[in-house]
Write a protein that holds these residues in place. Structure first.
Motif, PDB file in Angstrom:
ATOM      1  N   ILE A  31     -16.777  -1.791   8.867  1.00 47.75           N
ATOM      2  CA  ILE A  31     -17.933  -2.376   8.176  1.00 47.75           C
ATOM      3  C   ILE A  31     -18.843  -1.273   7.655  1.00 47.75           C
ATOM      4  N   TYR A  32     -19.041  -0.250   8.486  1.00 48.87           N
ATOM      5  CA  TYR A  32     -19.904   0.864   8.093  1.00 48.87           C
ATOM      6  C   TYR A  32     -19.337   1.595   6.883  1.00 48.87           C
ATOM      7  N   GLN A  33     -18.023   1.749   6.837  1.00 50.70           N
ATOM      8  CA  GLN A  33     -17.359   2.388   5.699  1.00 50.70           C
ATOM      9  C   GLN A  33     -17.698   1.660   4.397  1.00 50.70           C
ATOM     10  N   SER A  34     -17.681   0.338   4.445  1.00 49.65           N
ATOM     11  CA  SER A  34     -18.008  -0.453   3.263  1.00 49.65           C
ATOM     12  C   SER A  34     -19.455  -0.229   2.823  1.00 49.65           C
ATOM     13  N   LEU A  35     -20.372  -0.147   3.775  1.00 49.43           N
ATOM     14  CA  LEU A  35     -21.784   0.069   3.448  1.00 49.43           C
ATOM     15  C   LEU A  35     -22.001   1.442   2.813  1.00 49.43           C
ATOM     16  N   VAL A  36     -21.321   2.454   3.341  1.00 45.86           N
ATOM     17  CA  VAL A  36     -21.435   3.803   2.785  1.00 45.86           C
ATOM     18  C   VAL A  36     -20.860   3.844   1.375  1.00 45.86           C
ATOM     19  N   ASN A  37     -19.712   3.202   1.180  1.00 44.71           N
ATOM     20  CA  ASN A  37     -19.094   3.168  -0.149  1.00 44.71           C
ATOM     21  C   ASN A  37     -20.010   2.498  -1.175  1.00 44.71           C
ATOM     22  N   GLN A  38     -20.619   1.399  -0.776  1.00 45.15           N
ATOM     23  CA  GLN A  38     -21.539   0.690  -1.677  1.00 45.15           C
ATOM     24  C   GLN A  38     -22.734   1.566  -2.029  1.00 45.15           C
ATOM     25  N   LYS A  39     -23.237   2.294  -1.035  1.00 43.25           N
ATOM     26  CA  LYS A  39     -24.402   3.141  -1.280  1.00 43.25           C
ATOM     27  C   LYS A  39     -24.080   4.270  -2.252  1.00 43.25           C
ATOM     28  N   VAL A  40     -22.923   4.892  -2.093  1.00 41.27           N
ATOM     29  CA  VAL A  40     -22.526   5.981  -2.997  1.00 41.27           C
ATOM     30  C   VAL A  40     -22.384   5.457  -4.423  1.00 41.27           C
ATOM     31  N   ARG A  41     -21.781   4.279  -4.579  1.00 42.06           N
ATOM     32  CA  ARG A  41     -21.667   3.686  -5.928  1.00 42.06           C
ATOM     33  C   ARG A  41     -23.045   3.410  -6.509  1.00 42.06           C
ATOM     34  N   ASP A  42     -23.969   2.967  -5.678  1.00 42.20           N
ATOM     35  CA  ASP A  42     -25.336   2.715  -6.140  1.00 42.20           C
ATOM     36  C   ASP A  42     -26.006   4.010  -6.591  1.00 42.20           C
ATOM     37  N   TYR A  43     -25.792   5.095  -5.864  1.00 37.14           N
ATOM     38  CA  TYR A  43     -26.368   6.389  -6.248  1.00 37.14           C
ATOM     39  C   TYR A  43     -25.857   6.813  -7.622  1.00 37.14           C
ATOM     40  N   GLU A  44     -24.571   6.640  -7.853  1.00 36.58           N
ATOM     41  CA  GLU A  44     -23.998   6.987  -9.154  1.00 36.58           C
ATOM     42  C   GLU A  44     -24.574   6.113 -10.264  1.00 36.58           C
TER      43      GLU A  44
END
Length: 218
Positions: A185-198
Protein backbone atom coordinates in the motif's frame (compact mmCIF):
# COMPACT_ATOMS: atom_id res chain seq x y z
CA UNK A 1 -29.17 92.70 -16.69
CA UNK A 2 -27.39 92.47 -13.34
CA UNK A 3 -29.73 89.69 -12.18
CA UNK A 4 -29.03 87.77 -15.37
CA UNK A 5 -25.30 88.22 -14.83
CA UNK A 6 -25.54 86.96 -11.25
CA UNK A 7 -27.53 83.95 -12.35
CA UNK A 8 -24.96 83.07 -15.02
CA UNK A 9 -22.16 83.63 -12.53
CA UNK A 10 -23.78 81.22 -10.05
CA UNK A 11 -24.33 78.71 -12.83
CA UNK A 12 -20.70 78.85 -13.93
CA UNK A 13 -19.56 78.56 -10.33
CA UNK A 14 -21.82 75.55 -9.82
CA UNK A 15 -20.53 73.92 -12.99
CA UNK A 16 -16.94 74.66 -11.90
CA UNK A 17 -17.58 72.97 -8.54
CA UNK A 18 -19.13 69.93 -10.24
CA UNK A 19 -16.23 69.71 -12.69
CA UNK A 20 -13.77 70.12 -9.84
CA UNK A 21 -15.35 67.30 -7.87
CA UNK A 22 -15.52 65.12 -10.97
CA UNK A 23 -11.88 65.86 -11.79
CA UNK A 24 -10.85 65.00 -8.24
CA UNK A 25 -12.70 61.69 -8.43
CA UNK A 26 -11.20 61.03 -11.87
CA UNK A 27 -7.66 61.75 -10.71
CA UNK A 28 -8.21 59.61 -7.61
CA UNK A 29 -9.63 56.75 -9.68
CA UNK A 30 -6.75 56.96 -12.13
CA UNK A 31 -4.28 56.92 -9.26
CA UNK A 32 -6.03 53.95 -7.68
CA UNK A 33 -6.03 52.12 -11.02
CA UNK A 34 -2.29 52.72 -11.44
CA UNK A 35 -1.66 51.56 -7.88
CA UNK A 36 -3.77 48.43 -8.44
CA UNK A 37 -1.91 47.70 -11.65
CA UNK A 38 1.45 48.15 -9.92
CA UNK A 39 0.39 45.90 -7.02
CA UNK A 40 -0.96 43.31 -9.44
CA UNK A 41 2.37 43.23 -11.28
CA UNK A 42 4.30 42.85 -8.02
CA UNK A 43 2.08 39.99 -6.88
CA UNK A 44 2.35 38.21 -10.23
CA UNK A 45 6.13 38.63 -10.21
CA UNK A 46 6.21 37.19 -6.69
CA UNK A 47 4.23 34.18 -7.92
CA UNK A 48 6.72 33.75 -10.77
CA UNK A 49 9.59 33.80 -8.26
CA UNK A 50 7.86 31.16 -6.11
CA UNK A 51 7.16 28.99 -9.15
CA UNK A 52 10.82 29.22 -10.19
CA UNK A 53 11.94 28.21 -6.69
CA UNK A 54 9.48 25.31 -6.60
CA UNK A 55 10.54 24.05 -10.03
CA UNK A 56 14.20 24.19 -9.01
CA UNK A 57 13.55 22.35 -5.74
CA UNK A 58 11.55 19.61 -7.45
CA UNK A 59 13.89 19.11 -10.40
CA UNK A 60 17.19 19.44 -8.55
CA UNK A 61 16.33 17.48 -5.43
CA UNK A 62 12.80 16.34 -4.62
CA UNK A 63 12.04 14.31 -7.75
CA UNK A 64 15.48 12.63 -7.96
CA UNK A 65 15.42 11.86 -4.22
CA UNK A 66 11.86 10.53 -4.22
CA UNK A 67 12.48 8.51 -7.39
CA UNK A 68 15.42 6.88 -5.62
CA UNK A 69 13.24 6.38 -2.54
CA UNK A 70 10.58 4.82 -4.78
CA UNK A 71 13.19 2.37 -6.09
CA UNK A 72 14.26 1.49 -2.53
CA UNK A 73 10.67 0.71 -1.56
CA UNK A 74 10.32 -1.44 -4.70
CA UNK A 75 13.52 -3.31 -3.87
CA UNK A 76 12.49 -3.89 -0.27
CA UNK A 77 9.14 -5.24 -1.40
CA UNK A 78 10.91 -7.59 -3.83
CA UNK A 79 13.14 -8.88 -1.00
CA UNK A 80 10.09 -9.40 1.19
CA UNK A 81 8.44 -11.49 -1.51
CA UNK A 82 11.59 -13.63 -1.87
CA UNK A 83 12.04 -13.75 1.93
CA UNK A 84 15.65 -12.54 1.63
CA UNK A 85 16.39 -11.62 5.27
CA UNK A 86 19.84 -10.12 4.74
CA UNK A 87 18.70 -7.94 1.85
CA UNK A 88 15.58 -6.84 3.79
CA UNK A 89 17.68 -5.68 6.73
CA UNK A 90 20.13 -3.88 4.45
CA UNK A 91 17.26 -1.95 2.84
CA UNK A 92 15.28 -1.13 5.97
CA UNK A 93 17.19 2.12 6.78
CA UNK A 94 16.44 3.54 3.34
CA UNK A 95 12.69 3.75 3.89
CA UNK A 96 13.16 5.99 6.95
CA UNK A 97 14.43 8.84 4.76
CA UNK A 98 11.09 10.45 3.90
CA UNK A 99 11.20 13.80 2.06
CA UNK A 100 8.14 15.87 1.12
CA UNK A 101 7.81 19.25 -0.55
CA UNK A 102 4.67 21.23 -1.32
CA UNK A 103 4.23 24.09 -3.82
CA UNK A 104 4.23 27.55 -2.26
CA UNK A 105 0.59 28.68 -2.24
CA UNK A 106 0.82 31.55 0.26
CA UNK A 107 0.65 34.44 -2.24
CA UNK A 108 -2.30 32.96 -4.12
CA UNK A 109 -4.18 32.21 -0.89
CA UNK A 110 -3.51 35.73 0.38
CA UNK A 111 -4.80 37.26 -2.86
CA UNK A 112 -7.84 35.01 -2.79
CA UNK A 113 -8.76 35.76 0.83
CA UNK A 114 -8.21 39.51 0.43
CA UNK A 115 -10.09 39.80 -2.86
CA UNK A 116 -6.94 40.89 -4.71
CA UNK A 117 -7.35 38.29 -7.42
CA UNK A 118 -9.42 41.02 -9.10
CA UNK A 119 -6.10 42.80 -9.75
CA UNK A 120 -5.40 40.11 -12.35
CA UNK A 121 -7.77 41.18 -15.10
CA UNK A 122 -6.89 38.35 -17.49
CA UNK A 123 -9.73 35.85 -17.12
CA UNK A 124 -7.74 32.97 -18.61
CA UNK A 125 -4.91 33.54 -16.14
CA UNK A 126 -7.38 33.63 -13.26
CA UNK A 127 -8.65 30.21 -14.37
CA UNK A 128 -5.11 28.86 -14.72
CA UNK A 129 -4.24 30.08 -11.21
CA UNK A 130 -7.35 28.43 -9.77
CA UNK A 131 -6.71 25.18 -11.66
CA UNK A 132 -3.14 25.01 -10.39
CA UNK A 133 -3.37 26.32 -6.81
CA UNK A 134 -6.85 25.04 -5.93
CA UNK A 135 -6.38 21.82 -7.88
CA UNK A 136 -2.89 20.47 -8.60
CA UNK A 137 -1.10 22.11 -5.66
CA UNK A 138 -3.77 21.07 -3.15
CA UNK A 139 -3.66 17.52 -4.52
CA UNK A 140 0.10 17.47 -4.05
CA UNK A 141 -0.23 18.68 -0.45
CA UNK A 142 -2.84 16.00 0.16
CA UNK A 143 -0.59 13.26 -1.29
CA UNK A 144 2.26 14.44 0.95
CA UNK A 145 0.02 14.26 4.03
CA UNK A 146 -1.39 10.85 3.13
CA UNK A 147 2.06 9.37 2.62
CA UNK A 148 3.44 10.91 5.82
CA UNK A 149 0.44 9.77 7.89
CA UNK A 150 0.57 6.23 6.50
CA UNK A 151 4.32 6.06 7.07
CA UNK A 152 3.98 7.09 10.72
CA UNK A 153 0.81 5.15 11.52
CA UNK A 154 1.47 1.94 9.59
CA UNK A 155 5.08 1.52 8.47
CA UNK A 156 6.69 2.90 11.62
CA UNK A 157 4.16 1.07 13.79
CA UNK A 158 5.30 -2.23 12.28
CA UNK A 159 8.99 -1.32 12.57
CA UNK A 160 8.65 -0.37 16.25
CA UNK A 161 7.22 -3.80 17.10
CA UNK A 162 9.14 -6.04 14.72
CA UNK A 163 12.65 -4.60 14.48
CA UNK A 164 15.52 -3.45 16.64
CA UNK A 165 15.67 0.14 15.37
CA UNK A 166 19.12 0.73 16.88
CA UNK A 167 20.56 -2.19 14.91
CA UNK A 168 17.96 -2.15 12.11
CA UNK A 169 17.62 -5.90 12.56
CA UNK A 170 14.47 -7.98 12.28
CA UNK A 171 13.24 -9.56 15.51
CA UNK A 172 12.65 -13.33 15.67
CA UNK A 173 8.87 -12.92 16.08
CA UNK A 174 8.58 -10.63 13.07
CA UNK A 175 5.41 -10.56 10.97
CA UNK A 176 6.76 -10.25 7.46
CA UNK A 177 3.43 -10.90 5.75
CA UNK A 178 1.91 -7.93 7.56
CA UNK A 179 4.89 -5.76 6.60
CA UNK A 180 4.71 -6.91 2.98
CA UNK A 181 1.02 -6.02 2.78
CA UNK A 182 1.69 -2.69 4.49
CA UNK A 183 4.53 -1.91 2.11
CA UNK A 184 2.45 -2.74 -0.96
CA UNK A 185 0.00 0.00 0.00
CA UNK A 186 2.84 2.35 0.89
CA UNK A 187 4.49 1.69 -2.49
CA UNK A 188 1.32 2.88 -4.22
CA UNK A 189 1.23 6.09 -2.14
CA UNK A 190 4.87 6.86 -2.94
CA UNK A 191 4.31 6.21 -6.65
CA UNK A 192 1.30 8.55 -6.69
CA UNK A 193 3.28 11.26 -4.92
CA UNK A 194 6.18 11.09 -7.39
CA UNK A 195 3.74 11.36 -10.32
CA UNK A 196 2.16 14.37 -8.63
CA UNK A 197 5.58 16.03 -8.24
CA UNK A 198 6.23 15.59 -11.96
CA UNK A 199 2.79 17.05 -12.75
CA UNK A 200 3.44 20.02 -10.47
CA UNK A 201 6.66 20.80 -12.35
CA UNK A 202 4.93 20.52 -15.73
CA UNK A 203 2.05 22.80 -14.74
CA UNK A 204 4.31 25.21 -12.83
CA UNK A 205 6.38 25.79 -15.96
CA UNK A 206 3.26 26.42 -18.06
CA UNK A 207 1.80 28.79 -15.45
CA UNK A 208 5.10 30.67 -15.06
CA UNK A 209 5.30 31.17 -18.81
CA UNK A 210 1.69 32.39 -18.93
CA UNK A 211 2.29 34.95 -16.17
CA UNK A 212 5.59 36.13 -17.67
CA UNK A 213 3.94 36.61 -21.07
CA UNK A 214 1.20 38.74 -19.50
CA UNK A 215 3.77 40.81 -17.58
CA UNK A 216 5.78 41.40 -20.75
CA UNK A 217 2.69 42.64 -22.62
CA UNK A 218 1.79 45.21 -19.96
Amino acid sequence: MKKSYNWLNHLFNFIAVILGVYLAFYVDARGKAREDQREGRLLMQSMVNDLKADIKSYEAYQIPFNTSYQENVDSLLTFLVSNNMGAIESKLPSILQVENYAPNISIYNSMKSSGKLRLIEDVQLQKSLSDFYDGTAQECISKNDIQADYFLNEVMSWLRVNTDLMQMKLLPNRELLVFRNTLMIYQSLVNQKVRDYELVVEESKALKEQIETLLADR
